[in-house]
Design a protein around this motif. Structure first.
Motif, PDB file in Angstrom:
ATOM      1  N   ARG A 108      13.099   2.038   4.735  1.00 41.76           N
ATOM      2  CA  ARG A 108      13.492   2.745   3.512  1.00 41.76           C
ATOM      3  C   ARG A 108      12.289   3.366   2.813  1.00 41.76           C
ATOM      4  O   ARG A 108      12.364   4.489   2.288  1.00 41.76           O
ATOM      5  N   ILE A 109      11.148   2.649   2.831  1.00 38.84           N
ATOM      6  CA  ILE A 109       9.936   3.192   2.202  1.00 38.84           C
ATOM      7  C   ILE A 109       9.448   4.413   2.968  1.00 38.84           C
ATOM      8  O   ILE A 109       9.073   5.435   2.376  1.00 38.84           O
ATOM      9  N   ALA A 127       0.835  -1.210   0.000  1.00 44.01           N
ATOM     10  CA  ALA A 127       0.000   0.000   0.000  1.00 44.01           C
ATOM     11  C   ALA A 127       0.864   1.252   0.000  1.00 44.01           C
ATOM     12  O   ALA A 127       0.519   2.262  -0.631  1.00 44.01           O
ATOM     13  N   LEU A 128       1.982   1.202   0.699  1.00 46.70           N
ATOM     14  CA  LEU A 128       2.874   2.364   0.740  1.00 46.70           C
ATOM     15  C   LEU A 128       3.517   2.626  -0.612  1.00 46.70           C
ATOM     16  O   LEU A 128       3.956   3.752  -0.878  1.00 46.70           O
ATOM     17  N   GLY A 129       3.566   1.620  -1.440  1.00 49.14           N
ATOM     18  CA  GLY A 129       4.187   1.780  -2.750  1.00 49.14           C
ATOM     19  C   GLY A 129       3.266   2.353  -3.810  1.00 49.14           C
ATOM     20  O   GLY A 129       3.694   2.585  -4.936  1.00 49.14           O
ATOM     21  N   ALA A 149      -2.541   3.571   5.575  1.00 54.54           N
ATOM     22  CA  ALA A 149      -1.596   2.480   5.817  1.00 54.54           C
ATOM     23  C   ALA A 149      -0.558   2.886   6.860  1.00 54.54           C
ATOM     24  O   ALA A 149      -0.244   2.121   7.782  1.00 54.54           O
ATOM     25  N   LEU A 150      -0.026   4.087   6.742  1.00 54.67           N
ATOM     26  CA  LEU A 150       0.979   4.570   7.693  1.00 54.67           C
ATOM     27  C   LEU A 150       0.406   4.691   9.098  1.00 54.67           C
ATOM     28  O   LEU A 150       1.072   4.364  10.090  1.00 54.67           O
ATOM     29  N   ASN A 151      -0.832   5.157   9.208  1.00 55.86           N
ATOM     30  CA  ASN A 151      -1.448   5.294  10.521  1.00 55.86           C
ATOM     31  C   ASN A 151      -1.638   3.935  11.192  1.00 55.86           C
ATOM     32  O   ASN A 151      -1.432   3.799  12.407  1.00 55.86           O
TER      33      ASN A 151
END
Length: 371
Positions: free
Chosen positions: A229-230, A192-194, A204-206
């Motif tokens: 890294r992401i 999802a981060l990509g 997604a980050l939360n």
């Protein structure tokens, strides 16, 4: 009928004519009583009955609904109505009692993306801060279709809504978190981060930050999967919320590292330092208005620098970490318009202080014996 709904004008005129105080009350005729009750009941909704009707529609195959003239817009409106009903925790739990959970979860596999997204939104409402419904959805195997939509649905809105439902389902739900791990949920979060969708990235980050905060042992897992890294890349995002969410996740990893764990940022420390230095420089050049809007970002940069390098960031020396008046309490607006009851009582007591204070009442009866 000329128009839908009750005749409110007629009801108002009738009420005034029968309760204006100019004449004594009279008994209603059966005709008036029937008309009045019909007018009132037309606006009374039996929520349980409506949810039963919606459940019946959800259980009906899509082809049969189309044959009966039920349109896609009808289904969308129906799910909107259901979401309103289940905002009440009691109604959310009652939906299970009337057999509505299973067909609702079935809508997560509907052929229409809009229905899949809306169904996930209803599930989110049902399980949010509701341990009983969280358990029932887990028992109904509701996490599986949500994870499938989150990880592989071709529609990004469906993926985002599914992620939001998963987040609501597993928060404060240890069995849910365990099931999410076993289903390779972290790999889906990494994917999802990509993506290029900032709303999807933010959600997604939360969830990542929440999971790391609740389970420090997961820091090793996300480090091995390449999350640092992401997140370092996303810390330079043009979207402020994505930047802040990335910094929060990195801060969880950095704190785990300083606690003596082998997780943390590892070989990405130098890259992190470079990014933080660039952000400090950018913050230092901000206008006063932009500094105010970037308050959380300023604090996160300083906290992350302190956690990694055991010293305060240069934001402190530059005087932009805490702005003048930023920590002052908010103005007392309420007291200008509302008087607390106790203060009003005390004021009234003072204004009546001229009234003679009554003596304590005399106690009648025999005096105590002399000892």
């Amino acid at each position: 009928m000329a128009k839908d709904g009750p005749n409110w004008d007629g009801l108002l005129k009738w009420s005034i004519a029968n309760s204006d105080g100019t004449r004594p009350p009279r008994n209603l005729s059966e005709v008036d009583r029937k008309w009045f009750m019909e007018a009132m009941q037309s606006q009374t909704v039996d929520v349980i009955q409506r949810m039963k009707e919606i459940t019946l529609v959800m259980k009906t195959p899509e082809q049969e609904l189309e044959a009966q003239g039920v349109t896609a817009a009808d289904i969308d409106d129906m799910l909107d109505e259901l979401q309103e009903h289940v905002e009440s925790i009691d109604m959310a739990n009652d939906l299970h009692s009337i057999g509505g959970f299973v067909p609702l979860l079935g809508y997560l596999k509907n052929s229409r993306a809009n229905v899949r997204a809306k169904a996930a939104e209803v599930v989110s409402t049902i399980v949010q801060n509701n341990p009983r419904s969280q358990q029932l959805v887990m028992e109904a195997n509701g996490l599986e279709p949500l994870l499938s939509n989150f990880s592989s649905d071709p529609d990004v809105t469906v993926r985002t809504k599914a992620l939001y439902a998963i987040s609501s389902l597993i928060r404060h739900n240890k069995p849910g978190i365990a099931a999410f791990r076993l289903a390779n949920g972290y790999a889906a979060l990494r994917d999802a981060l990509g993506t290029e969708n900032v709303r999807f990235q933010r959600k997604a980050l939360n969830l990542i930050q929440y999971l790391l905060h609740e389970n420090q042992s997961d820091c090793n897992v996300v480090s091995e999967l390449g999350f640092p890294r992401i997140m370092l890349h996303l810390a330079n995002s043009e979207d402020a919320e994505v930047r802040e969410a990335s910094l929060r996740g990195l801060l969880e990893l950095a704190r785990d590292k300083t606690g003596g764990n082998n997780g943390g940022l590892g070989e990405d420390d130098e890259k992190l330092k470079q990014i933080l230095e660039e952000q400090i420089k950018g913050i230092s050049l901000m206008s006063a208005e932009d500094l105010g809007a970037a308050r959380e970002e300023r604090q996160l940069v300083d906290s992350l620098w302190s956690a990694c390098y055991k010293e305060p960031s240069s934001l402190r020396d530059k005087g932009v970490l805490a702005l003048p008046g930023e920590d002052d309490p908010p103005p007392d607006v309420a007291s200008q318009h509302f008087e607390p009851p106790l203060r009003g009582w005390a004021r009234n007591t003072d204004s009546n202080s001229s009234v003679k204070k009554q003596d304590a009442p005399l106690l009648l009866g025999p005096s105590p014996p002399n000892l």
